[in-house]
Structures are given as structure tokens and as C-alpha cells.
Design a protein around this motif. Structure first.
Motif, PDB file in Angstrom:
ATOM      1  N   MET A 189       5.872   5.517 -16.999  1.00 46.53           N
ATOM      2  CA  MET A 189       6.496   6.259 -18.267  1.00 46.53           C
ATOM      3  C   MET A 189       6.868   7.404 -17.728  1.00 46.53           C
ATOM      4  O   MET A 189       8.026   7.494 -18.183  1.00 46.53           O
ATOM      5  CB  MET A 189       4.499   7.052 -18.286  1.00 46.53           C
ATOM      6  N   GLN A 190       6.956   7.424 -16.185  1.00 46.48           N
ATOM      7  CA  GLN A 190       8.097   8.275 -15.905  1.00 46.48           C
ATOM      8  C   GLN A 190       9.620   7.604 -15.886  1.00 46.48           C
ATOM      9  O   GLN A 190      10.326   8.314 -16.028  1.00 46.48           O
ATOM     10  CB  GLN A 190       7.789   8.851 -14.155  1.00 46.48           C
ATOM     11  N   LEU A 191       9.635   5.745 -15.469  1.00 48.01           N
ATOM     12  CA  LEU A 191      10.473   5.149 -15.467  1.00 48.01           C
ATOM     13  C   LEU A 191      11.328   5.173 -16.772  1.00 48.01           C
ATOM     14  O   LEU A 191      12.111   6.327 -17.328  1.00 48.01           O
ATOM     15  CB  LEU A 191      10.532   4.264 -15.070  1.00 48.01           C
ATOM     16  N   VAL A 235      13.772   7.158  -3.021  1.00 46.93           N
ATOM     17  CA  VAL A 235      14.909   8.620  -2.134  1.00 46.93           C
ATOM     18  C   VAL A 235      13.705   9.882  -1.595  1.00 46.93           C
ATOM     19  O   VAL A 235      13.791  10.151  -1.289  1.00 46.93           O
ATOM     20  CB  VAL A 235      15.462   9.223  -3.167  1.00 46.93           C
ATOM     21  N   ALA A 236      12.774   9.719  -2.655  1.00 50.89           N
ATOM     22  CA  ALA A 236      11.953  10.948  -2.744  1.00 50.89           C
ATOM     23  C   ALA A 236      10.473  10.516  -2.494  1.00 50.89           C
ATOM     24  O   ALA A 236       9.867  10.296  -2.782  1.00 50.89           O
ATOM     25  CB  ALA A 236      10.862  11.212  -3.995  1.00 50.89           C
ATOM     26  N   VAL A 237      10.225  10.659  -1.013  1.00 54.71           N
ATOM     27  CA  VAL A 237       9.664  10.326  -0.192  1.00 54.71           C
ATOM     28  C   VAL A 237       8.547  11.566  -0.079  1.00 54.71           C
ATOM     29  O   VAL A 237       7.717  10.753   0.623  1.00 54.71           O
ATOM     30  CB  VAL A 237      10.071   9.632   1.514  1.00 54.71           C
ATOM     31  N   ASP A 238       8.625  12.176  -0.833  1.00 56.08           N
ATOM     32  CA  ASP A 238       7.736  13.546  -0.368  1.00 56.08           C
ATOM     33  C   ASP A 238       6.874  13.527  -1.017  1.00 56.08           C
ATOM     34  O   ASP A 238       5.294  13.978  -0.861  1.00 56.08           O
ATOM     35  CB  ASP A 238       8.509  14.453  -0.637  1.00 56.08           C
ATOM     36  N   SER A 239       6.108  12.295  -1.829  1.00 57.69           N
ATOM     37  CA  SER A 239       5.546  12.504  -3.029  1.00 57.69           C
ATOM     38  C   SER A 239       4.948  11.248  -2.790  1.00 57.69           C
ATOM     39  O   SER A 239       4.359  10.564  -4.355  1.00 57.69           O
ATOM     40  CB  SER A 239       5.999  12.051  -4.819  1.00 57.69           C
ATOM     41  N   LEU A 240       4.731  10.086  -1.900  1.00 57.25           N
ATOM     42  CA  LEU A 240       4.134   8.943  -1.189  1.00 57.25           C
ATOM     43  C   LEU A 240       2.748   9.072  -1.493  1.00 57.25           C
ATOM     44  O   LEU A 240       2.243   9.486  -1.259  1.00 57.25           O
ATOM     45  CB  LEU A 240       4.800   8.279  -0.393  1.00 57.25           C
ATOM     46  N   CYS A 291      16.337   8.022 -10.781  1.00 52.06           N
ATOM     47  CA  CYS A 291      17.163   9.201 -10.231  1.00 52.06           C
ATOM     48  C   CYS A 291      16.233   9.391  -8.866  1.00 52.06           C
ATOM     49  O   CYS A 291      17.317   9.738  -7.547  1.00 52.06           O
ATOM     50  CB  CYS A 291      16.792  10.608 -11.115  1.00 52.06           C
ATOM     51  N   ASN A 292      14.871   8.922  -8.531  1.00 54.13           N
ATOM     52  CA  ASN A 292      14.564   9.375  -7.614  1.00 54.13           C
ATOM     53  C   ASN A 292      15.031   7.825  -6.359  1.00 54.13           C
ATOM     54  O   ASN A 292      13.984   7.380  -5.615  1.00 54.13           O
ATOM     55  CB  ASN A 292      13.190   9.681  -7.646  1.00 54.13           C
ATOM     56  N   PHE A 293      15.682   7.142  -6.972  1.00 50.04           N
ATOM     57  CA  PHE A 293      15.652   5.596  -5.910  1.00 50.04           C
ATOM     58  C   PHE A 293      16.906   5.070  -6.186  1.00 50.04           C
ATOM     59  O   PHE A 293      17.952   5.811  -6.938  1.00 50.04           O
ATOM     60  CB  PHE A 293      15.640   4.698  -6.943  1.00 50.04           C
ATOM     61  N   GLY A 323       1.104  -1.535   0.165  1.00 47.92           N
ATOM     62  CA  GLY A 323       0.406  -0.167  -0.551  1.00 47.92           C
ATOM     63  C   GLY A 323       1.136   0.967   0.226  1.00 47.92           C
ATOM     64  O   GLY A 323       0.168   2.441   0.775  1.00 47.92           O
ATOM     65  N   VAL A 324       1.975   0.271  -0.611  1.00 46.55           N
ATOM     66  CA  VAL A 324       2.507   2.352  -0.567  1.00 46.55           C
ATOM     67  C   VAL A 324       3.390   2.276  -2.232  1.00 46.55           C
ATOM     68  O   VAL A 324       3.571   1.432  -2.984  1.00 46.55           O
ATOM     69  CB  VAL A 324       3.875   1.615  -0.054  1.00 46.55           C
ATOM     70  N   TRP A 325       3.057   3.660  -2.506  1.00 48.73           N
ATOM     71  CA  TRP A 325       3.320   3.543  -4.137  1.00 48.73           C
ATOM     72  C   TRP A 325       4.544   5.067  -3.851  1.00 48.73           C
ATOM     73  O   TRP A 325       3.719   6.322  -4.238  1.00 48.73           O
ATOM     74  CB  TRP A 325       2.322   3.411  -5.403  1.00 48.73           C
ATOM     75  N   PRO A 326       5.304   5.392  -5.107  1.00 51.61           N
ATOM     76  CA  PRO A 326       6.210   6.827  -5.919  1.00 51.61           C
ATOM     77  C   PRO A 326       4.940   7.288  -6.542  1.00 51.61           C
ATOM     78  O   PRO A 326       4.705   7.394  -7.400  1.00 51.61           O
ATOM     79  CB  PRO A 326       7.344   6.025  -6.452  1.00 51.61           C
ATOM     80  N   GLY A 327       4.851   8.876  -5.520  1.00 50.89           N
ATOM     81  CA  GLY A 327       4.024   9.291  -6.497  1.00 50.89           C
ATOM     82  C   GLY A 327       5.173  10.083  -7.919  1.00 50.89           C
ATOM     83  O   GLY A 327       4.188  10.671  -8.716  1.00 50.89           O
ATOM     84  N   ASP A 328       6.527  10.110  -7.384  1.00 45.06           N
ATOM     85  CA  ASP A 328       7.381  10.107  -8.712  1.00 45.06           C
ATOM     86  C   ASP A 328       8.208   9.260  -8.648  1.00 45.06           C
ATOM     87  O   ASP A 328       9.371   9.214  -8.018  1.00 45.06           O
ATOM     88  CB  ASP A 328       7.630  11.617  -8.026  1.00 45.06           C
ATOM     89  N   ALA A 329       8.122   8.852  -9.726  1.00 43.75           N
ATOM     90  CA  ALA A 329       9.031   7.253  -9.954  1.00 43.75           C
ATOM     91  C   ALA A 329       9.823   7.286 -11.241  1.00 43.75           C
ATOM     92  O   ALA A 329      10.546   6.453 -11.785  1.00 43.75           O
ATOM     93  CB  ALA A 329       8.013   6.192 -10.378  1.00 43.75           C
ATOM     94  N   LYS A 330      10.351   8.881 -10.963  1.00 41.38           N
ATOM     95  CA  LYS A 330      12.001   9.007 -11.602  1.00 41.38           C
ATOM     96  C   LYS A 330      12.739   7.890 -11.563  1.00 41.38           C
ATOM     97  O   LYS A 330      13.312   7.889 -10.415  1.00 41.38           O
ATOM     98  CB  LYS A 330      12.321  10.330 -12.261  1.00 41.38           C
TER      99      LYS A 330
END
Length: 130
Positions: free
Chosen positions: A69-71, A49-54, A33-35, A24-31
């Protein structure tokens, strides 16, 4: 990465995203560079890395299409279509492997004519979509 290691990398990354979805956790910004990419034994782990948009919920098909698409738009064009499809099938996990074609089509519509943009040792790189 050579053959089998590349396949293992894609498998591990896709499964990492599938496990996030199962919890039940999904990255809102899956580029890409965010991993972080951490080698662990004979495989990898991918802390976000980018947990602000979870998104703290199960992702729907649109969430997964947007992440794909972001990836796609944040990885080099040299990553083959076959490798990208392998990744999306792993991202979907056991629940939705039948839906991968629909997801790839949704992702392509979301991307439109956007160019690929990723960070390399030489700085930002822009390429046309594959």
C-alpha cells in the motif's frame, strides 16, 4: 523504462524485498522515496534509506500488505496495475505467491481513499489512485 528493463526492475525490487523478509528484516516505512535505486550490471539493487523504522522479524501478510500500500501510494499513477501485481508477487516470494490477490485486496482497504503522493523533479505530485 522500456519493456524488458521495466520487468527486470520490478523483478529485482520485489526480490530485494523478499530477501529482506527471508532474513527477518522488513521496512516499517516502505514508501518509494525510502529506497535508493542503484543500477548494478544489467539489474538493480535497492538499499533501504529509512532504517529507523525497521522491523526485525519475519513480516506477516499485514506487514506485506501495508508495504505494498505504501509503495502504491508513493509511485506515479502511470505505473500500471499489471506492473504493481508483478511487484507484489515478487515481494511475496515463493512462499506466498498464491496469496497475492488477498494481499492486493488488503492493501486497497488499508489505502482507503488516500491519494498518491510522490516526489518528482518538479516537486511533490498528488494524483488519485488508479
Amino acid at each position: 523504462l522500456p519493456g524488458k528493463r521495466r520487468l527486470r526492475f520490478l523483478h529485482d525490487f520485489g526480490r530485494s524485498l523478499a530477501r529482506m523478509a527471508d532474513r527477518g528484516v522488513w521496512p516499517g516505512d516502505a514508501k518509494a522515496c525510502n529506497f535508493f535505486v542503484l543500477e548494478k550490471g544489467d539489474g538493480w539493487t535497492f538499499p533501504l534509506v529509512a532504517v529507523d523504522s525497521l522491523k526485525l522479524r519475519q513480516p506477516d501478510i499485514l506487514d506485506v500488505a501495508q508495504a505494498f500500500m505504501q509503495l502504491t501510494l508513493s509511485t506515479p499513477r502511470a505505473v500500471s496495475r499489471r506492473a504493481r501485481i508483478r511487484l507484489v508477487r515478487e515481494m511475496l516470494g515463493r512462499r506466498g505467491r498464491r496469496d497475492w490477490k488477498e494481499l492486493v485486496q488488503m492493501s486497497a482497504k488499508l489505502a482507503g481513499t488516500e491519494k498518491i503522493l510522490y516526489q518528482s523533479d518538479a516537486g511533490d505530485v498528488t494524483e488519485p489512485q488508479p
